[in-house]
Design a protein around this motif. Structure first.
Motif, short mmCIF file in Angstrom:
data_model
loop_
_atom_site.label_atom_id
_atom_site.label_comp_id
_atom_site.label_asym_id
_atom_site.label_seq_id
_atom_site.Cartn_x
_atom_site.Cartn_y
_atom_site.Cartn_z
N SER A 4 0.83 -1.21 0.00
CA SER A 4 0.00 0.00 0.00
C SER A 4 0.86 1.25 0.00
O SER A 4 0.57 2.22 -0.70
N GLU A 39 -8.20 0.71 -11.27
CA GLU A 39 -9.51 0.08 -11.05
C GLU A 39 -9.96 -0.72 -12.27
O GLU A 39 -10.60 -1.76 -12.14
N ASP A 72 -7.12 -6.87 -4.56
CA ASP A 72 -8.06 -6.20 -3.65
C ASP A 72 -7.42 -4.95 -3.03
O ASP A 72 -8.05 -3.90 -2.90
N GLU A 73 -6.17 -5.09 -2.63
CA GLU A 73 -5.47 -3.97 -2.00
C GLU A 73 -5.24 -2.85 -3.01
O GLU A 73 -5.33 -1.67 -2.69
N GLU A 76 -8.39 -0.89 -3.34
CA GLU A 76 -8.58 -0.06 -2.16
C GLU A 76 -7.71 1.20 -2.23
O GLU A 76 -8.18 2.31 -1.94
N ILE A 77 -6.45 1.03 -2.61
CA ILE A 77 -5.55 2.18 -2.72
C ILE A 77 -6.01 3.11 -3.83
O ILE A 77 -5.99 4.34 -3.69
N ARG A 79 -9.00 3.69 -4.92
CA ARG A 79 -10.17 4.47 -4.49
C ARG A 79 -9.77 5.57 -3.51
O ARG A 79 -10.32 6.67 -3.53
N ALA A 80 -8.79 5.27 -2.65
CA ALA A 80 -8.32 6.29 -1.71
C ALA A 80 -7.61 7.42 -2.45
O ALA A 80 -7.79 8.60 -2.14
#
Length: 254
Positions: A4, A39, A72-73, A76-77, A79-80
């Motif tokens: 991350s 994404e 998955d990670e 998540e990153i 989107r952040a």
């Protein structure tokens, strides 16, 4: 470094460094494009948005492998990254022949000179306050140095060698640090001339060592800021403490 952290660092490197994408789009647009590419699984497209420094730190093959191994990670990153807490501020620092540094800010597609270029003794931030203090000290502008002294410290304080006799235990001055000039309570107001007498007299070598250590640490030091207080470590165990007073940062102790 965790995966991350890698992806966040690479994303920031991609937007903080000069590139044709940055000039054409702007930092927020580049961050969103990077997040969207991750994404949608367009790994090579995301990689192209990275700066040269970022690409040198991680090859395309390594980037592809990291994305494949932790999908998955990565999402998540992504989107952040697409929702930064504030608009990115793009800056550049230019070193001048005299050792000073000039800050430029990228605004509306153009580089503009920061206010510090005209306000040589700014107190807007802890870092600017320290830079301004050092500049005033180097130029022996003790009248300006006084601007960096908190109001409470200006009254009843001088920087002479010996304290005046204390009438009561409560009136005795607090013990100063062993490695910094210790203020002495005398019932008189601190003035530029008294400051000059101390710092060009008995405390000259000591204050010069402290100023040099702060000057050396300042460009890369991390300044911890909490509310109206801030601190910065320097040298071998030294710490300079600052306080914000009337909206201006001042030096409480070093």
């Amino acid at each position: 470094m965790k995966l991350s952290a890698w992806f966040v660092a690479l994303a920031l490197l991609g937007t903080a460094c000069s590139s044709s994408t940055l000039v054409q789009q702007g930092p927020s647009d580049t961050l969103r494009a990077y997040a969207r590419a991750l994404e949608e699984g367009h790994v090579d497209e995301a990689y192209r948005l990275l700066s040269d420094d970022a690409k040198r730190s991680m090859s395309l093959e390594a980037f592809r492998r990291a994305v494949k191994e932790s999908p998955d990670e990565v999402i998540e990153i992504a989107r952040a990254v697409s929702r930064p807490a504030s608009d990115p501020l793009v800056t550049a620092t230019v070193s001048l022949p005299n050792g000073d540094e000039l800050l430029l800010v990228y605004e509306d597609g153009k580089w503009r000179i920061d206010a510090a270029a005209i306000d040589l003794y700014s107190q807007a931030t802890p870092r600017q306050a320290l830079a301004g203090f050092l500049r005033a000290f180097e130029r022996k502008r003790y009248d300006v140095v006084l601007r960096y002294v908190p109001d409470a410290e200006k009254e009843g304080i001088t920087l002479g060698e010996e304290p005046a006799p204390a009438a009561t235990p409560e009136a005795a001055p607090p013990a100063g640090k062993a490695d910094a000039p210790a203020p002495k309570t005398t019932g008189t107001e601190l003035t530029a001339e008294k400051l000059r007498a101390a710092w060009e007299g008995p405390q000259k070598d000591q204050i010069n060592r402290i100023a040099q250590a702060i000057r050396t640490a300042l460009p890369t030091a991390v300044i911890e800021e909490t509310g109206d207080s801030a601190s910065m470590s320097y040298g071998a165990g030294g710490t300079v403490a600052l306080v914000r007073e009337h909206g201006l940062w001042k030096i409480r102790d070093f």
